[in-house]
Design a protein around this motif. Structure first.
Motif, mmCIF file in Angstrom:
data_model
loop_
_atom_site.group_PDB
_atom_site.id
_atom_site.type_symbol
_atom_site.label_atom_id
_atom_site.label_comp_id
_atom_site.label_asym_id
_atom_site.label_seq_id
_atom_site.Cartn_x
_atom_site.Cartn_y
_atom_site.Cartn_z
ATOM 1 N N GLY A 130 -21.397 20.204 -61.781
ATOM 2 C CA GLY A 130 -22.405 19.731 -60.842
ATOM 3 C C GLY A 130 -23.017 18.406 -61.257
ATOM 4 N N ALA A 131 -23.266 18.255 -62.553
ATOM 5 C CA ALA A 131 -23.823 16.992 -63.052
ATOM 6 C C ALA A 131 -22.879 15.840 -62.756
ATOM 7 N N SER A 132 -21.585 16.093 -62.909
ATOM 8 C CA SER A 132 -20.596 15.046 -62.625
ATOM 9 C C SER A 132 -20.519 14.744 -61.134
ATOM 10 N N SER A 133 -20.566 15.797 -60.327
ATOM 11 C CA SER A 133 -20.398 15.622 -58.888
ATOM 12 C C SER A 133 -21.518 14.812 -58.264
ATOM 13 N N PHE A 134 -22.749 15.060 -58.692
ATOM 14 C CA PHE A 134 -23.892 14.393 -58.072
ATOM 15 C C PHE A 134 -24.294 13.111 -58.809
ATOM 16 N N VAL A 135 -24.532 13.214 -60.121
ATOM 17 C CA VAL A 135 -24.912 12.019 -60.867
ATOM 18 C C VAL A 135 -23.723 11.069 -60.995
ATOM 19 N N GLY A 136 -22.521 11.646 -60.962
ATOM 20 C CA GLY A 136 -21.329 10.809 -61.034
ATOM 21 C C GLY A 136 -21.263 9.804 -59.900
ATOM 22 N N GLU A 137 -21.817 10.174 -58.747
ATOM 23 C CA GLU A 137 -21.854 9.246 -57.616
ATOM 24 C C GLU A 137 -22.727 8.035 -57.948
ATOM 25 N N LYS A 138 -23.805 8.285 -58.736
ATOM 26 C CA LYS A 138 -24.681 7.189 -59.136
ATOM 27 C C LYS A 138 -23.960 6.270 -60.128
ATOM 28 N N GLU A 139 -23.286 6.871 -61.110
ATOM 29 C CA GLU A 139 -22.600 6.080 -62.134
ATOM 30 C C GLU A 139 -21.451 5.264 -61.549
ATOM 31 N N HIS A 140 -20.744 5.877 -60.603
ATOM 32 C CA HIS A 140 -19.587 5.190 -59.996
ATOM 33 C C HIS A 140 -19.979 4.346 -58.794
ATOM 34 N N LYS A 141 -21.273 4.450 -58.407
ATOM 35 C CA LYS A 141 -21.791 3.705 -57.257
ATOM 36 C C LYS A 141 -20.986 3.980 -55.983
ATOM 37 N N THR A 142 -20.709 5.272 -55.761
ATOM 38 C CA THR A 142 -19.919 5.669 -54.586
ATOM 39 C C THR A 142 -20.751 6.421 -53.541
ATOM 40 N N MET A 143 -21.988 6.783 -53.889
ATOM 41 C CA MET A 143 -22.805 7.513 -52.925
ATOM 42 C C MET A 143 -23.112 6.664 -51.693
ATOM 43 N N GLU A 144 -23.286 5.376 -51.909
ATOM 44 C CA GLU A 144 -23.576 4.488 -50.788
ATOM 45 C C GLU A 144 -22.432 4.484 -49.781
ATOM 46 N N THR A 145 -21.206 4.578 -50.289
ATOM 47 C CA THR A 145 -20.036 4.643 -49.404
ATOM 48 C C THR A 145 -20.078 5.903 -48.558
ATOM 49 N N LEU A 146 -20.481 7.031 -49.187
ATOM 50 C CA LEU A 146 -20.585 8.285 -48.447
ATOM 51 C C LEU A 146 -21.611 8.199 -47.323
ATOM 52 N N LEU A 147 -22.688 7.473 -47.579
ATOM 53 C CA LEU A 147 -23.746 7.368 -46.579
ATOM 54 C C LEU A 147 -23.295 6.616 -45.328
#
Length: 264
Positions: free
Chosen positions: A103-120
Motif C-alpha cells: 500500500g505504501a508503494s501504491s499510494f506514496v509511489g505515485e508521489k515519488e514517480h510523479k504519476t498521480m497527476e497523470t491519473l487525475l
C-alpha cells in the motif's frame, strides 16, 4: 469495472512485482514466519532430550490448554500447541505487513514517480481511482498471505507425518483465520497506510509510519507466548468481525476524503 480501472490495477501490479525495494520485504517476512520458525520448531523436537519444560514459555501455556493435551507426547504437544495457539497469532503479521508494504508503494509511489497527476487527467472519478488502487493492493497482499499459508501447511504436515504419522493442517481455526481474519487485517493495514500516505514524502517514511499498525498483533503474539490468553475459534471470529467493522468505517471515511492532489 471499466477498462481504465483495470488498467490502473494492472499498472500497480506490474510496478510492485518488478520493484526489488517492495518485493524483497514482502518475501522476508513470510520467509521467517512460515519457513524458518516452523523448521526450527521441528528440528528442536527432534533434538529435544530434556523434556517439554525446557522450551521457554510453553509451561505457562500448558496450564491453560484443554485437558486432552495432558496426555500428548512431547512431539504431539509441541506440534499441536504451535499450530493451534502460537502460529495463528504470528501468522497474522503477514497480511497486515504485506498490505502496509504494498500500500505504501501504491499510494506514496505515485508521489515519488510523479504519476498521480497523470491519473487525475484521465476520465475516471477520484472514487474509482481509489477503489482501483485498493483492489490492486488487496489482490497482491492476499495472494502473498495465501501462498504463505500453503507453504506453512506443507512444512507443518511434514512434521506431522514424521512425528505423528498424520496430517494435522489445516484445521477449523486456520480456515477461519485465512478466509475471515486475514482479509479483514489486509484491508485494515491498507486503510491505515492510506491515512499516512498523504503526509508521507517517501515510500520508506510511509512504510515506517504505517508499520505501527503491527503493534496490536505483536501484543497478541506476546499474549499467546506468555499464556496470558489463548486464541480459540470464537475469539478469532470476534476479532475478525471487529476488524471488519473498523474496516468499513475507515473505508467510508477515506473514500470521501481521498484527495490525490495531496500525493502529488
Amino acid at each position: 469495472m471499466n477498462k481504465l480501472c483495470k488498467s490502473i490495477i494492472q499498472k500497480d501490479l506490474k510496478e510492485i512485482t518488478s520493484s526489488k525495494q517492495i518485493f524483497l520485504p514482502m518475501l522476508i517476512v513470510p520467509l521467517v514466519f512460515v519457513i524458518i520458525v516452523p523448521a526450527i520448531m521441528l528440528i528442536s523436537i527432534y533434538f529435544s532430550s530434556k523434556g517439554i519444560g525446557q522450551i521457554n514459555g510453553l509451561d505457562s501455556i500448558i496450564e491453560k490448554l484443554p485437558i486432552e493435551y495432558s496426555n500428548f507426547s512431547i512431539p504431539e504437544l509441541v506440534l499441536k500447541t504451535g499450530v493451534n495457539y502460537f502460529f495463528p497469532s504470528l501468522f497474522l503479521i503477514i497480511p497486515i505487513m504485506s498490505s502496509n508494504i504494498i500500500g505504501a508503494s501504491s499510494f506514496v509511489g505515485e508521489k515519488e514517480h510523479k504519476t498521480m497527476e497523470t491519473l487525475l487527467y484521465t476520465p475516471i472519478s477520484i472514487e474509482k481511482i481509489f477503489i482501483s488502487k485498493v483492489i490492486g493492493v488487496f489482490i497482491l497482499s492476499f495472494i502473498t498471505t495465501l501462498i504463505s499459508f500453503i507453504i506453512f501447511g506443507i512444512i507443518i504436515n511434514i512434521g506431522g507425518v514424521i512425528y505423528l504419522s498424520e496430517i494435522i493442517f489445516p484445521n477449523v481455526k486456520w480456515i477461519i483465520l485465512i478466509i475471515y481474519v486475514a482479509p479483514a487485517l489486509t484491508i485494515l493495514g491498507l486503510s491505515f497506510t492510506v491515512l499516512v500516505s498523504a503526509k508521507s514524502k517517501t515510500f520508506q517514511e510511509a512504510q515506517q509510519q504505517s508499520g505501527l499498525i503491527v503493534l496490536p498483533i505483536i501484543l497478541l503474539v506476546v499474549g499467546q507466548v506468555t499464556g496470558l490468553f489463548l486464541l480459540n475459534n470464537t475469539l478469532l471470529i470476534l476479532i475478525g468481525t471487529i476488524i471488519f467493522v473498523i474496516d468499513y468505517i475507515l473505508i467510508k471515511v477515506i473514500s470521501k476524503r481521498f484527495i490525490p492532489e495531496k500525493l502529488i
